[in-house]
Design a protein around this motif. Structure first.
Motif, PDB file in Angstrom:
ATOM      1  N   GLY A 374     -40.974 -25.219 -24.225  1.00  0.00           N
ATOM      2  CA  GLY A 374     -40.046 -26.084 -23.706  1.00  0.00           C
ATOM      3  C   GLY A 374     -39.844 -25.876 -22.323  1.00  0.00           C
ATOM      4  O   GLY A 374     -38.655 -26.255 -21.775  1.00  0.00           O
ATOM      5  N   ALA A 375     -40.856 -24.984 -21.650  1.00  0.00           N
ATOM      6  CA  ALA A 375     -40.486 -24.958 -20.261  1.00  0.00           C
ATOM      7  C   ALA A 375     -40.611 -26.279 -19.237  1.00  0.00           C
ATOM      8  O   ALA A 375     -41.425 -27.141 -19.673  1.00  0.00           O
ATOM      9  N   GLU A 376     -39.941 -26.184 -18.266  1.00  0.00           N
ATOM     10  CA  GLU A 376     -39.824 -27.289 -17.303  1.00  0.00           C
ATOM     11  C   GLU A 376     -39.904 -27.130 -15.898  1.00  0.00           C
ATOM     12  O   GLU A 376     -41.091 -26.511 -15.599  1.00  0.00           O
ATOM     13  N   ASP A 377     -39.015 -27.137 -15.124  1.00  0.00           N
ATOM     14  CA  ASP A 377     -39.303 -27.201 -13.678  1.00  0.00           C
ATOM     15  C   ASP A 377     -39.441 -25.944 -12.958  1.00  0.00           C
ATOM     16  O   ASP A 377     -39.139 -24.862 -13.742  1.00  0.00           O
ATOM     17  N   LEU A 378     -39.874 -25.728 -11.907  1.00  0.00           N
ATOM     18  CA  LEU A 378     -39.950 -24.475 -10.956  1.00  0.00           C
ATOM     19  C   LEU A 378     -39.444 -24.478  -9.966  1.00  0.00           C
ATOM     20  O   LEU A 378     -38.890 -25.399  -9.168  1.00  0.00           O
ATOM     21  N   TYR A 379     -38.955 -23.293  -9.411  1.00  0.00           N
ATOM     22  CA  TYR A 379     -38.165 -23.047  -8.235  1.00  0.00           C
ATOM     23  C   TYR A 379     -38.603 -21.642  -7.641  1.00  0.00           C
ATOM     24  O   TYR A 379     -38.402 -20.497  -8.475  1.00  0.00           O
ATOM     25  N   LEU A 380     -38.824 -21.497  -6.370  1.00  0.00           N
ATOM     26  CA  LEU A 380     -39.269 -20.137  -5.814  1.00  0.00           C
ATOM     27  C   LEU A 380     -38.128 -19.734  -5.005  1.00  0.00           C
ATOM     28  O   LEU A 380     -37.915 -20.353  -3.952  1.00  0.00           O
ATOM     29  N   GLU A 381     -37.444 -18.689  -5.397  1.00  0.00           N
ATOM     30  CA  GLU A 381     -36.497 -18.019  -4.556  1.00  0.00           C
ATOM     31  C   GLU A 381     -37.081 -16.888  -3.700  1.00  0.00           C
ATOM     32  O   GLU A 381     -37.494 -15.667  -4.414  1.00  0.00           O
ATOM     33  N   LYS A 382     -36.804 -16.949  -2.415  1.00  0.00           N
ATOM     34  CA  LYS A 382     -37.508 -15.963  -1.774  1.00  0.00           C
ATOM     35  C   LYS A 382     -36.276 -14.776  -1.196  1.00  0.00           C
ATOM     36  O   LYS A 382     -35.219 -15.391  -0.569  1.00  0.00           O
ATOM     37  N   ILE A 383     -36.280 -13.792  -1.447  1.00  0.00           N
ATOM     38  CA  ILE A 383     -35.371 -12.709  -1.435  1.00  0.00           C
ATOM     39  C   ILE A 383     -35.536 -12.089   0.110  1.00  0.00           C
ATOM     40  O   ILE A 383     -36.601 -11.519   0.026  1.00  0.00           O
ATOM     41  N   VAL A 384     -34.639 -12.142   1.258  1.00  0.00           N
ATOM     42  CA  VAL A 384     -34.914 -11.623   2.355  1.00  0.00           C
ATOM     43  C   VAL A 384     -33.860 -10.533   2.662  1.00  0.00           C
ATOM     44  O   VAL A 384     -32.871 -10.687   2.084  1.00  0.00           O
ATOM     45  N   ASP A 385     -34.079  -9.426   3.535  1.00  0.00           N
ATOM     46  CA  ASP A 385     -33.396  -8.596   3.993  1.00  0.00           C
ATOM     47  C   ASP A 385     -32.540  -9.332   5.292  1.00  0.00           C
ATOM     48  O   ASP A 385     -32.722 -10.368   5.575  1.00  0.00           O
ATOM     49  N   SER A 386     -31.779  -8.381   5.928  1.00  0.00           N
ATOM     50  CA  SER A 386     -30.498  -9.006   7.007  1.00  0.00           C
ATOM     51  C   SER A 386     -31.365  -9.118   7.948  1.00  0.00           C
ATOM     52  O   SER A 386     -30.810  -9.778   8.920  1.00  0.00           O
ATOM     53  N   GLN A 387     -32.825  -8.689   8.181  1.00  0.00           N
ATOM     54  CA  GLN A 387     -33.598  -9.235   9.604  1.00  0.00           C
ATOM     55  C   GLN A 387     -34.311 -10.261   9.072  1.00  0.00           C
ATOM     56  O   GLN A 387     -35.473 -10.566   9.826  1.00  0.00           O
ATOM     57  N   LYS A 388     -34.153 -10.850   7.856  1.00  0.00           N
ATOM     58  CA  LYS A 388     -34.909 -12.145   7.292  1.00  0.00           C
ATOM     59  C   LYS A 388     -36.431 -11.848   6.887  1.00  0.00           C
ATOM     60  O   LYS A 388     -37.473 -12.593   6.891  1.00  0.00           O
TER      61      LYS A 388
END
Length: 422
Positions: A374-388
């Motif tokens: 039943g899988a659907e959509d995708l989203y990529l979350e980019k985790i960055v530090d305080s210096q991006k």
């Protein structure tokens, strides 16, 4: 009465390639086709402005009244991500796990200061999907989910609404709905809401036959709850939306007939990380594609810093090992020369035949990975530090079905590390 602007085609001779789709499944010669087609935005911001006297709210001002749980999400029906991938995720509360009146479809996200949010779209079910369920008059909604602390996940449902004058446009509003009490000024957004993405303070929702609907992230409006759940609109200054406490008004849309049927939308990258592209995928079963003599494709639209789509620039036809082209496409994310896709599998197989596909341009076929039922959509979350500086990337997905479908919880939202799926 406003009229929707037509799509302006910069290269008229491309019309046949878009609408006739002369290539047949199984006879693909090129995976990528450069394209230069201009698109137009139908601006409805004047409609949004009508709500200014009620006050607009931003996501961090919304009272998140429901609790999700990170316990047990791996135990939902057909969840087959290998344990060594260390997925994270959550289940909805019991009512949202079980409801057969709504199904979740799209997933996106954004960050506000130290807060991390997801947005999940749901569409209202009708009797053609589930017998004796007549909920489609409520249209579509989003869930605003705070995932800043995965041990304390809170969320709230917000109903999507559009300008009342859109009611006569069959591309914008379903003309055949169960009876409900329609008041003035605004109406439900009747769309499947198959995919969603966020960029430049806007929310973009894929509409299967229309194209893309646009909403302003910081223009959420508080309304009076209607306990009888039968009314929507403005009654002498008092606004309500069935039993919802918040609405999000539509600020415009793109009619994009060349990419029908949309199944997903996501902001990704082009040839460089600075090259932002909105990627859309098409959902076809193998029998549908062959019957209509069409090939499922992914389209890339360039998007500027203000969140305006400017051109359709790329068409991609990824390949799959078993079927040559990719059928049952539910979610798409792409950066550089690599495309990530979710595809549906067999409904009644507990181990799940849904898959995550990764496809590198020019390859003979995609690489397949086990993926939940039943899988659907995708989203990529980019985790960055305080210096991006990039720390890691979470690839989020969600599953859609209600508990009664297999007499076991089906729904969850989950993420894996992108680096684990080369």
């Amino acid at each position: 009465m406003k009229k929707a602007n037509p799509i302006l085609f910069a290269l008229p001779f491309l019309l046949n390639s878009f609408f006739a789709n002369a290539q047949k499944p199984g006879t693909i010669n090129s995976a990528i086709t450069p394209i230069e087609v201009k698109v137009n935005f139908e601006d409805e911001y004047a409609f949004v402005s009508k709500f200014s006297s009620y006050g607009f709210k931003t996501p961090e001002q919304i009272d998140l009244n429901r609790n999700a749980t990170s316990i047990g999400f791996k135990n939902v029906y057909g969840f087959n991500i290998p344990a060594d991938k260390n997925p994270i995720g959550f289940k909805w509360n019991n009512g949202d796990e079980e409801t057969n009146e709504w199904r979740p479809q799209g997933i996106a996200g954004f960050q506000k200061g130290s807060k991390r949010y997801l947005i999940v779209t749901w569409y209202a079910i009708d009797a053609s999907k589930i017998e004796n369920v007549y909920n489609e008059f409520k249209g579509a909604r989003i869930s605003l989910v705070d995932i800043s602390n995965m041990n304390n996940i809170k969320y709230r449902h917000i109903l999507l609404v559009q300008e009342a004058s859109n009611k006569i446009d069959t591309d914008l509003f379903d003309q055949d709905l169960p009876k409900y009490k329609q008041l003035k000024d605004f109406i439900p957004v009747t769309t499947h809401a198959g995919g969603v993405t966020c960029f430049a303070g806007k929310i973009y929702i894929a509409d299967t036959n229309l194209g893309i609907r646009v909403f302003e992230l910081n223009k959420i409006v508080g309304v009076e709850s209607n306990p009888t759940e039968d009314s929507i609109g403005n009654n002498m200054g008092r606004i309500c939306a069935f039993n919802y406490d918040y609405i999000l008004p539509q600020s415009g849309y793109y009619k994009l007939p060349m990419a029908t049927p949309f199944s997903s939308v996501e902001i990704g990258e082009g040839e460089s990380s600075d090259d932002k592209i909105m990627w859309t995928g098409q959902y076809f079963t193998e029998s549908e594609a062959k019957k209509e003599n069409r090939t499922p494709k992914i389209y890339g639209f360039s998007i500027n810093a203000q969140g305006i789509l400017t051109n359709l620039v790329t068409r991609i036809i990824p390949k799959d090992k078993e079927t040559d082209v990719v059928y049952g496409m539910q979610g798409v994310y792409r950066e550089g020369n690599k495309t990530y896709m979710t595809i549906t599998g067999t409904d009644n197989f507990d181990g799940s035949t849904a898959r995550l596909l990764t496809y590198v341009d020019g390859a003979d076929h995609a690489t397949r990975y086990r993926w939940p039922h039943g899988a659907e959509d995708l989203y990529l979350e980019k985790i960055v530090d305080s210096q991006k500086k990039l720390i890691y990337e979470n690839l989020w997905c969600l599953t859609e079905y209600e508990t009664e479908k297999n007499n076991k919880d089906n729904r969850c939202v989950f993420a894996v590390k992108l680096s684990d799926y080369p």
